[in-house]
Design a protein around this motif. Structure first.
Motif, short mmCIF file in Angstrom:
data_model
loop_
_atom_site.label_atom_id
_atom_site.label_comp_id
_atom_site.label_asym_id
_atom_site.label_seq_id
_atom_site.Cartn_x
_atom_site.Cartn_y
_atom_site.Cartn_z
N ALA A 128 0.95 -1.18 0.13
CA ALA A 128 -0.10 -0.08 -0.04
C ALA A 128 0.86 1.31 0.03
O ALA A 128 0.59 2.37 -0.92
N ARG A 129 1.90 1.22 0.75
CA ARG A 129 2.86 2.36 0.66
C ARG A 129 3.54 2.62 -0.61
O ARG A 129 3.72 3.50 -0.93
N ARG A 130 3.82 1.28 -1.18
CA ARG A 130 4.50 1.33 -2.66
C ARG A 130 3.38 1.97 -3.43
O ARG A 130 3.85 3.07 -4.38
N ASP A 131 2.23 1.73 -3.72
CA ASP A 131 1.24 2.33 -4.29
C ASP A 131 0.95 3.75 -3.87
O ASP A 131 0.59 4.61 -4.77
N ASP A 132 1.13 4.14 -2.83
CA ASP A 132 1.00 5.45 -2.32
C ASP A 132 1.95 6.43 -3.03
O ASP A 132 1.53 7.64 -3.50
N ILE A 133 3.03 5.89 -3.23
CA ILE A 133 4.23 6.68 -3.69
C ILE A 133 3.82 6.89 -5.18
O ILE A 133 3.92 8.03 -5.79
N GLN A 134 3.42 5.85 -5.78
CA GLN A 134 3.10 5.75 -7.40
C GLN A 134 1.73 6.69 -7.57
O GLN A 134 1.75 7.32 -8.56
N THR A 135 1.10 6.79 -6.82
CA THR A 135 -0.35 7.55 -6.71
C THR A 135 0.08 8.92 -6.98
O THR A 135 -0.47 9.66 -7.81
N VAL A 136 1.00 9.28 -5.71
CA VAL A 136 0.91 10.98 -5.66
C VAL A 136 1.84 11.46 -6.93
O VAL A 136 1.62 12.38 -7.33
N SER B 177 12.69 1.10 -9.28
CA SER B 177 12.30 0.58 -7.99
C SER B 177 12.84 -0.77 -7.69
O SER B 177 12.89 -1.58 -8.60
N ARG B 178 13.51 -0.99 -6.38
CA ARG B 178 13.97 -2.20 -5.81
C ARG B 178 12.90 -2.88 -4.98
O ARG B 178 12.94 -3.94 -4.49
N ILE B 179 11.67 -2.05 -4.64
CA ILE B 179 10.99 -2.66 -3.58
C ILE B 179 10.26 -4.07 -3.72
O ILE B 179 10.51 -4.62 -3.09
N ASP B 180 9.79 -4.27 -5.17
CA ASP B 180 9.06 -5.61 -5.36
C ASP B 180 10.09 -6.81 -5.37
O ASP B 180 9.79 -7.61 -4.79
N ASP B 181 11.21 -6.30 -5.74
CA ASP B 181 12.47 -7.49 -5.66
C ASP B 181 12.53 -8.00 -3.99
O ASP B 181 12.64 -8.92 -3.74
N LEU C 6 10.71 -7.25 -1.65
CA LEU C 6 9.48 -7.78 -0.95
C LEU C 6 9.42 -9.19 -1.18
O LEU C 6 8.90 -10.19 -0.43
N ALA C 7 9.86 -9.77 -2.47
CA ALA C 7 9.88 -11.10 -3.08
C ALA C 7 10.90 -12.07 -2.12
O ALA C 7 10.87 -13.04 -1.94
N ARG C 8 11.97 -11.41 -1.50
CA ARG C 8 13.02 -12.08 -0.59
C ARG C 8 12.61 -12.31 0.92
O ARG C 8 13.56 -12.52 1.56
N ARG C 9 11.42 -12.00 1.19
CA ARG C 9 11.09 -12.04 2.80
C ARG C 9 11.44 -13.37 3.10
O ARG C 9 11.40 -14.43 2.67
#
Length: 223
Positions: A189-197, A213-217, A219-222
């Motif tokens: 949701a915070r990733r999407d907020d960045i993209q939304t604004v 962005s490296r966020i998704d990469d 997140l996938a390594r949790r």
């Protein structure tokens, strides 16, 4: 001549690491990992990776947001025939807290000793919090009608449409800046907020930030 055999490198002592990070700080991670210190340290490290991955697009957002809002305030001054910078013009209806932030920004920007401080340095010294609170409801009737123009791609001109995601991102950014845990939050949701604004400001900016962005990469390594 005999060579000295290489010294074996022992794995780090988890207890020493925990003590240096502090047990209190690691307690939430230990709880989430059922007391497994190795797993807790892995989760803590992943949290650090997450924070770093988020901080880059948040930095882009902060710069683009402040420049978009500054441009609208400059245009407001010009339309009103005001020749002074908006941040020193007492006719601009800013709160006492905002005026204090500006005074501190001017002081920091002027430490180089130049005869005149470039306005860009003053703008850059104003914190994310300053810009976030320019979007607060106290400015709904006086500044927002002008500031709304900074978000030409927003679905409407309602203040809350912009304020709500910016408010969430400001709080989220502060957690990262203070090295607090974010691993348990609504990260997508915070990733999407960045993209939304960013999308409200300019879709091209949102795409440019998302592409690197490296966020998704992360997140996938949790662990």
């Amino acid at each position: 001549m005999h060579s000295t055999p290489p010294t074996s490198i022992e794995p780090p002592d988890g207890k020493a690491v925990i003590e240096l990070i502090s047990p209190d700080r690691l307690n939430p991670y230990l709880t989430a990992c059922a007391g497994d210190s190795t797993a807790a340290l892995a989760l803590y490290r992943w949290n650090s990776d997450l924070a770093a991955a988020f901080f880059e697009p948040l930095g882009h957002l902060e710069i683009m947001l402040r420049n978009a809002l500054d441009a609208r305030l400059v245009a407001r001054q010009q339309r009103r025939g005001r020749t002074t910078e908006w941040y020193i013009d007492r006719q601009v209806p800013l709160s006492g807290k905002a005026r204090g932030d500006i005074a501190q920004a001017q002081e920091r920007a002027g430490r180089g000793g130049a005869a005149t401080t470039p306005r860009g340095k003053v703008i850059a010294e104003l914190s994310f919090g300053f810009w976030r609170f320019l979007l607060a409801r106290q400015y709904k009737t006086n500044l927002w009608p002008d500031l709304a123009g900074a978000f030409p791609y927003a679905p409407n001109r309602a203040l809350t449409t912009v304020e709500d995601p910016v408010k969430r991102l400001h709080k989220f950014r502060n957690r990262i800046a203070h090295h607090e845990g974010i691993w348990h939050l609504a990260l997508e949701a915070r990733r999407d907020d960045i993209q939304t604004v960013l999308g409200f400001i300019a879709p091209a900016a949102a795409t440019w930030v998302a592409d690197a962005s490296r966020i998704d990469d992360v997140l996938a390594r949790r662990p």
